[in-house]
Structure formats: structure tokens, C-alpha cells
Design a protein around this motif. Structure first.
Motif, PDB file in Angstrom:
ATOM      1  N   VAL A 120     -57.957  16.910  44.369  1.00 17.97           N
ATOM      2  CA  VAL A 120     -57.995  18.016  43.412  1.00 17.97           C
ATOM      3  C   VAL A 120     -59.404  18.594  43.362  1.00 17.97           C
ATOM      4  O   VAL A 120     -60.392  17.858  43.232  1.00 17.97           O
ATOM      5  CB  VAL A 120     -57.590  17.536  41.998  1.00 17.97           C
ATOM      6  CG1 VAL A 120     -57.735  18.674  40.990  1.00 17.97           C
ATOM      7  CG2 VAL A 120     -56.159  17.002  42.003  1.00 17.97           C
ATOM      8  N   GLU A 121     -59.513  19.908  43.458  1.00 18.87           N
ATOM      9  CA  GLU A 121     -60.795  20.587  43.302  1.00 18.87           C
ATOM     10  C   GLU A 121     -60.804  21.311  41.957  1.00 18.87           C
ATOM     11  O   GLU A 121     -59.917  22.108  41.676  1.00 18.87           O
ATOM     12  CB  GLU A 121     -61.023  21.579  44.438  1.00 18.87           C
ATOM     13  CG  GLU A 121     -62.405  22.212  44.411  1.00 18.87           C
ATOM     14  CD  GLU A 121     -62.728  22.975  45.667  1.00 18.87           C
ATOM     15  OE1 GLU A 121     -63.704  23.766  45.643  1.00 18.87           O
ATOM     16  OE2 GLU A 121     -62.019  22.801  46.689  1.00 18.87           O
ATOM     17  N   ILE A 122     -61.796  21.014  41.146  1.00 14.56           N
ATOM     18  CA  ILE A 122     -61.869  21.568  39.796  1.00 14.56           C
ATOM     19  C   ILE A 122     -63.082  22.471  39.656  1.00 14.56           C
ATOM     20  O   ILE A 122     -64.196  22.104  40.044  1.00 14.56           O
ATOM     21  CB  ILE A 122     -61.942  20.457  38.726  1.00 14.56           C
ATOM     22  CG1 ILE A 122     -60.727  19.535  38.784  1.00 14.56           C
ATOM     23  CG2 ILE A 122     -62.033  21.063  37.331  1.00 14.56           C
ATOM     24  CD1 ILE A 122     -60.730  18.463  37.717  1.00 14.56           C
ATOM     25  N   ASP A 123     -62.877  23.637  39.086  1.00 14.53           N
ATOM     26  CA  ASP A 123     -63.977  24.517  38.705  1.00 14.53           C
ATOM     27  C   ASP A 123     -64.436  24.085  37.319  1.00 14.53           C
ATOM     28  O   ASP A 123     -63.749  24.292  36.319  1.00 14.53           O
ATOM     29  CB  ASP A 123     -63.492  25.970  38.684  1.00 14.53           C
ATOM     30  CG  ASP A 123     -64.607  26.953  38.342  1.00 14.53           C
ATOM     31  OD1 ASP A 123     -65.669  26.518  37.849  1.00 14.53           O
ATOM     32  OD2 ASP A 123     -64.409  28.161  38.559  1.00 14.53           O
ATOM     33  N   LEU A 124     -65.621  23.475  37.249  1.00 16.25           N
ATOM     34  CA  LEU A 124     -66.111  22.890  36.003  1.00 16.25           C
ATOM     35  C   LEU A 124     -67.062  23.808  35.244  1.00 16.25           C
ATOM     36  O   LEU A 124     -67.760  23.364  34.334  1.00 16.25           O
ATOM     37  CB  LEU A 124     -66.797  21.552  36.299  1.00 16.25           C
ATOM     38  CG  LEU A 124     -65.890  20.459  36.881  1.00 16.25           C
ATOM     39  CD1 LEU A 124     -66.718  19.301  37.409  1.00 16.25           C
ATOM     40  CD2 LEU A 124     -64.901  19.977  35.830  1.00 16.25           C
ATOM     41  N   THR A 125     -67.060  25.090  35.569  1.00 16.72           N
ATOM     42  CA  THR A 125     -68.023  26.005  34.946  1.00 16.72           C
ATOM     43  C   THR A 125     -67.669  26.381  33.515  1.00 16.72           C
ATOM     44  O   THR A 125     -68.536  26.771  32.741  1.00 16.72           O
ATOM     45  CB  THR A 125     -68.160  27.284  35.787  1.00 16.72           C
ATOM     46  OG1 THR A 125     -66.867  27.896  35.936  1.00 16.72           O
ATOM     47  CG2 THR A 125     -68.712  26.954  37.171  1.00 16.72           C
ATOM     48  N   SER A 126     -66.403  26.294  33.140  1.00 15.59           N
ATOM     49  CA  SER A 126     -65.998  26.611  31.767  1.00 15.59           C
ATOM     50  C   SER A 126     -64.664  25.932  31.477  1.00 15.59           C
ATOM     51  O   SER A 126     -63.953  25.497  32.392  1.00 15.59           O
ATOM     52  CB  SER A 126     -65.852  28.121  31.580  1.00 15.59           C
ATOM     53  OG  SER A 126     -64.717  28.609  32.289  1.00 15.59           O
ATOM     54  N   ARG A 127     -64.325  25.850  30.187  1.00 13.96           N
ATOM     55  CA  ARG A 127     -63.059  25.229  29.804  1.00 13.96           C
ATOM     56  C   ARG A 127     -61.869  25.995  30.391  1.00 13.96           C
ATOM     57  O   ARG A 127     -60.901  25.404  30.865  1.00 13.96           O
ATOM     58  CB  ARG A 127     -62.951  25.143  28.287  1.00 13.96           C
ATOM     59  CG  ARG A 127     -61.740  24.353  27.797  1.00 13.96           C
ATOM     60  CD  ARG A 127     -61.755  24.231  26.287  1.00 13.96           C
ATOM     61  NE  ARG A 127     -62.886  23.443  25.827  1.00 13.96           N
ATOM     62  CZ  ARG A 127     -62.884  22.114  25.712  1.00 13.96           C
ATOM     63  NH1 ARG A 127     -61.809  21.428  26.066  1.00 13.96           N
ATOM     64  NH2 ARG A 127     -63.951  21.480  25.256  1.00 13.96           N
ATOM     65  N   GLU A 128     -61.957  27.304  30.364  1.00 12.44           N
ATOM     66  CA  GLU A 128     -60.853  28.114  30.892  1.00 12.44           C
ATOM     67  C   GLU A 128     -60.711  27.933  32.404  1.00 12.44           C
ATOM     68  O   GLU A 128     -59.602  27.787  32.924  1.00 12.44           O
ATOM     69  CB  GLU A 128     -61.082  29.588  30.566  1.00 12.44           C
ATOM     70  CG  GLU A 128     -59.952  30.501  31.033  1.00 12.44           C
ATOM     71  CD  GLU A 128     -60.208  31.953  30.669  1.00 12.44           C
ATOM     72  OE1 GLU A 128     -59.271  32.762  30.812  1.00 12.44           O
ATOM     73  OE2 GLU A 128     -61.326  32.275  30.233  1.00 12.44           O
ATOM     74  N   ALA A 129     -61.859  27.925  33.110  1.00  9.84           N
ATOM     75  CA  ALA A 129     -61.820  27.804  34.568  1.00  9.84           C
ATOM     76  C   ALA A 129     -61.297  26.446  35.011  1.00  9.84           C
ATOM     77  O   ALA A 129     -60.681  26.324  36.076  1.00  9.84           O
ATOM     78  CB  ALA A 129     -63.219  28.041  35.137  1.00  9.84           C
ATOM     79  N   MET A 130     -61.538  25.407  34.206  1.00 10.26           N
ATOM     80  CA  MET A 130     -61.133  24.070  34.635  1.00 10.26           C
ATOM     81  C   MET A 130     -59.669  23.746  34.346  1.00 10.26           C
ATOM     82  O   MET A 130     -59.153  22.739  34.832  1.00 10.26           O
ATOM     83  CB  MET A 130     -62.027  22.999  33.981  1.00 10.26           C
ATOM     84  CG  MET A 130     -61.797  22.821  32.490  1.00 10.26           C
ATOM     85  SD  MET A 130     -62.608  21.348  31.802  1.00 10.26           S
ATOM     86  CE  MET A 130     -64.259  21.523  32.398  1.00 10.26           C
ATOM     87  N   GLU A 131     -58.991  24.562  33.567  1.00 14.28           N
ATOM     88  CA  GLU A 131     -57.629  24.220  33.145  1.00 14.28           C
ATOM     89  C   GLU A 131     -56.670  23.948  34.296  1.00 14.28           C
ATOM     90  O   GLU A 131     -55.960  22.932  34.281  1.00 14.28           O
ATOM     91  CB  GLU A 131     -57.080  25.312  32.223  1.00 14.28           C
ATOM     92  CG  GLU A 131     -57.689  25.289  30.834  1.00 14.28           C
ATOM     93  CD  GLU A 131     -57.140  26.368  29.928  1.00 14.28           C
ATOM     94  OE1 GLU A 131     -56.263  27.149  30.388  1.00 14.28           O
ATOM     95  OE2 GLU A 131     -57.564  26.434  28.755  1.00 14.28           O
ATOM     96  N   PRO A 132     -56.584  24.805  35.330  1.00 12.91           N
ATOM     97  CA  PRO A 132     -55.642  24.500  36.414  1.00 12.91           C
ATOM     98  C   PRO A 132     -55.980  23.199  37.147  1.00 12.91           C
ATOM     99  O   PRO A 132     -55.088  22.396  37.441  1.00 12.91           O
ATOM    100  CB  PRO A 132     -55.778  25.714  37.344  1.00 12.91           C
ATOM    101  CG  PRO A 132     -56.342  26.796  36.494  1.00 12.91           C
ATOM    102  CD  PRO A 132     -57.240  26.115  35.520  1.00 12.91           C
ATOM    103  N   GLY A 133     -57.268  22.988  37.433  1.00 15.89           N
ATOM    104  CA  GLY A 133     -57.677  21.769  38.116  1.00 15.89           C
ATOM    105  C   GLY A 133     -57.457  20.540  37.268  1.00 15.89           C
ATOM    106  O   GLY A 133     -57.057  19.483  37.771  1.00 15.89           O
ATOM    107  N   HIS A 134     -57.726  20.668  35.976  1.00  9.88           N
ATOM    108  CA  HIS A 134     -57.491  19.536  35.079  1.00  9.88           C
ATOM    109  C   HIS A 134     -56.027  19.151  35.068  1.00  9.88           C
ATOM    110  O   HIS A 134     -55.679  17.956  35.143  1.00  9.88           O
ATOM    111  CB  HIS A 134     -57.960  19.868  33.662  1.00  9.88           C
ATOM    112  CG  HIS A 134     -57.595  18.820  32.662  1.00  9.88           C
ATOM    113  ND1 HIS A 134     -56.497  18.941  31.833  1.00  9.88           N
ATOM    114  CD2 HIS A 134     -58.149  17.609  32.372  1.00  9.88           C
ATOM    115  CE1 HIS A 134     -56.407  17.872  31.083  1.00  9.88           C
ATOM    116  NE2 HIS A 134     -57.401  17.051  31.377  1.00  9.88           N
ATOM    117  N   ALA A 135     -55.150  20.123  34.964  1.00  9.12           N
ATOM    118  CA  ALA A 135     -53.712  19.844  34.960  1.00  9.12           C
ATOM    119  C   ALA A 135     -53.290  19.159  36.253  1.00  9.12           C
ATOM    120  O   ALA A 135     -52.484  18.213  36.251  1.00  9.12           O
ATOM    121  CB  ALA A 135     -52.923  21.133  34.756  1.00  9.12           C
ATOM    122  N   ALA A 136     -53.846  19.603  37.382  1.00 10.46           N
ATOM    123  CA  ALA A 136     -53.528  18.991  38.668  1.00 10.46           C
ATOM    124  C   ALA A 136     -54.052  17.561  38.740  1.00 10.46           C
ATOM    125  O   ALA A 136     -53.389  16.667  39.292  1.00 10.46           O
ATOM    126  CB  ALA A 136     -54.115  19.829  39.798  1.00 10.46           C
TER     127      ALA A 136
END
Length: 246
Positions: A120-136
Motif C-alpha cells: 500500500v502506498e499512502i500519501d501522508l501529506t494531509s488527513r484527506e490525502a491519506m484516506e484512500p491509502g489508509h483504507a487500503a
């Protein structure tokens, strides 16, 4: 006058051999090499009793946190004499799964690599950006890994030795130490020169070489970037350092 145990005097229970292993941080290769070496010694020497104690911080920074957790889960299920203690990064990973924070420990200190080990690759720059990666990531982490992280003890003690991830609050009885101190403390613990009720064996703070003091032993040699994982063998009063390196 307070009574404490010095490094030279600290002894294991009669007939018991102890091993403690420093911070792993995603280095499955070093973990597997170290454990194989320790088990080879045990099978060769056949001590009457033994324990292998991992001092926490299994995830983040290194490339294969998933492999480390799977390996430790298998070890713990196959033999209760293998003990894995909680580290701040391990609990930070568990916290991130339930409450993602772009400013938290996982996001800011190596969690990106942990997520990659689960594909899984997560964009950790903001809460909104990380949501799809977090769910995955939540979908990708096996339940047995979460169960392992949720049940890691904060400390364990045998004979004259007390094992934990970070250290203890000086002057506080060992049985009254807080979970926060056991996985986070640094300055107050490191600065204390007096003896503790037992010899404290810990990790958490990377050092270039194992740190052997009169009142504590630090085994965190920064395995994730140095390629050196350090362990300590204790039997009676004898103490021997062991290294697995790539």
C-alpha cells in the motif's frame, strides 16, 4: 540506603539462559538471521530453561515490517519462551490503523515504508490525502498482526534483569512504571547514574555500539540503517554480546 543491582552483579535465575534483542524496525532479514543463530546456540548447549526477549519497535523505517510481524507472530504461537515486548512504533502503527493522523508517529517516522511492505502506498501529506491509502492498509493488515500488536506486554523480568523497550522512571518501583515511560522515556532515564532495583535491558535510543552502563544496557544499534542487529546473552552472571549483520 537504596539497594540496587549493578551490571556486573546481575544474574539470571539458576539454570536459565536469557537473550534480549534490540530494535528491528522492519529488518526481517536480520531478525531471521539472529533468531536462527540464537536457536542454534540453544539446541547445541541445551540450557535447562531459556527465554528470547525482543525489546520492541518491529515496524517502520525498514523495508519489511510485514515480514517481521508475521515472523514474530509465528514464533510466539509456536513457543511461549519467545517474548515480544511493545515498542512505541508498534503501538503507533496500531493507533494509525484506528485513527490516522498525518502528524502522528507512524506518518512522520517511517510508516510510509511499513505501508509499502503491505503493498500500500499512502500519501501522508494531509488527513484527506491519506484516506484512500489508509483504507487500503486497514484491509491489507492481517488480523493476526493487529492481535499481536494489541497484546504485546510492556515489560518482563527474570532474576536480576528487567526488560522493556525504552527504560524506566528512576525512583519509581518497577511494578508501578507507566506504559508511557516504558516505551518512550529517554532523558531522565539515561541521565540517572544510580543503580536500579534490577539491571534494565532496553532499546529505543539508537547508539553506534551497544551501551553497557552500571545500571542499564542499551541494545538498539539502529539495525534498519546500520545493518547491525544486537543481542545480549545472559546466563548466571555471564553476559555476551551477539551481532547479526548484513
Amino acid at each position: 540506603m537504596a539497594v540496587g543491582v549493578s551490571c556486573n552483579e546481575a544474574s539470571t535465575p539458576e539454570g536459565m539462559r536469557l537473550y534480549a534483542v534490540g530494535d528491528i524496525h522492519g529488518r526481517h532479514d536480520l531478525l531471521a538471521a539472529m533468531h536462527a543463530r540464537l536457536m542454534e546456540e540453544i539446541l547445541h548447549d541445551r540450557p535447562a530453561d531459556w527465554r528470547i526477549i525482543y525489546l520492541g519497535d518491529y515496524v517502520d523505517r525498514g523495508s519489511n515490517s510485514r515480514g517481521v510481524l508475521e515472523y514474530l507472530a509465528n514464533l510466539r504461537e509456536s513457543d511461549p519462551r519467545v517474548i515480544a515486548l511493545a515498542g512505541n512504533h508498534d503501538l503507533g502503527f496500531l493507533d494509525f490503523l484506528s485513527n490516522p493522523d498525518p502528524l502522528g508517529l507512524f506518518s512522520c517516522h517511517g510508516g510510509f515504508e511499513t505501508a509499502l511492505s503491505y503493498g500500500v502506498e499512502i500519501d501522508l501529506t494531509s488527513r484527506e490525502a491519506m484516506e484512500p491509502g489508509h483504507a487500503a492498509l486497514v484491509r491489507a493488515v492481517p488480523q493476526r498482526h493487529r492481535a499481536l500488536l494489541a497484546t504485546l506486554p510492556y515489560s518482563v523480568s527474570f532474576g536480576d534483569f528487567f526488560f522493556c523497550h525504552a527504560g524506566i522512571r528512576p525512583g519509581v518501583p518497577l511494578e508501578d512504571q507507566t506504559p508511557d515511560d516504558l516505551i518512550w522515556i529517554r532523558r531522565a532515564f539515561h541521565a540517572h547514574e544510580g543503580l536500579h532495583p534490577k539491571l534494565i535491558v532496553h532499546g529505543h535510543t539508537p547508539v553506534r555500539a551497544p551501551e553497557i552502563c552500571s545500571n542499564r544496557v542499551n541494545l538498539d544499534t539502529g539495525a534498519w540503517h546500520t545493518g547491525r542487529l544486537t543481542a545480549l546473552r545472559m546466563e548466571g552472571r555471564e553476559k555476551v554480546l551477539i551481532e547479526a549483520a548484513c
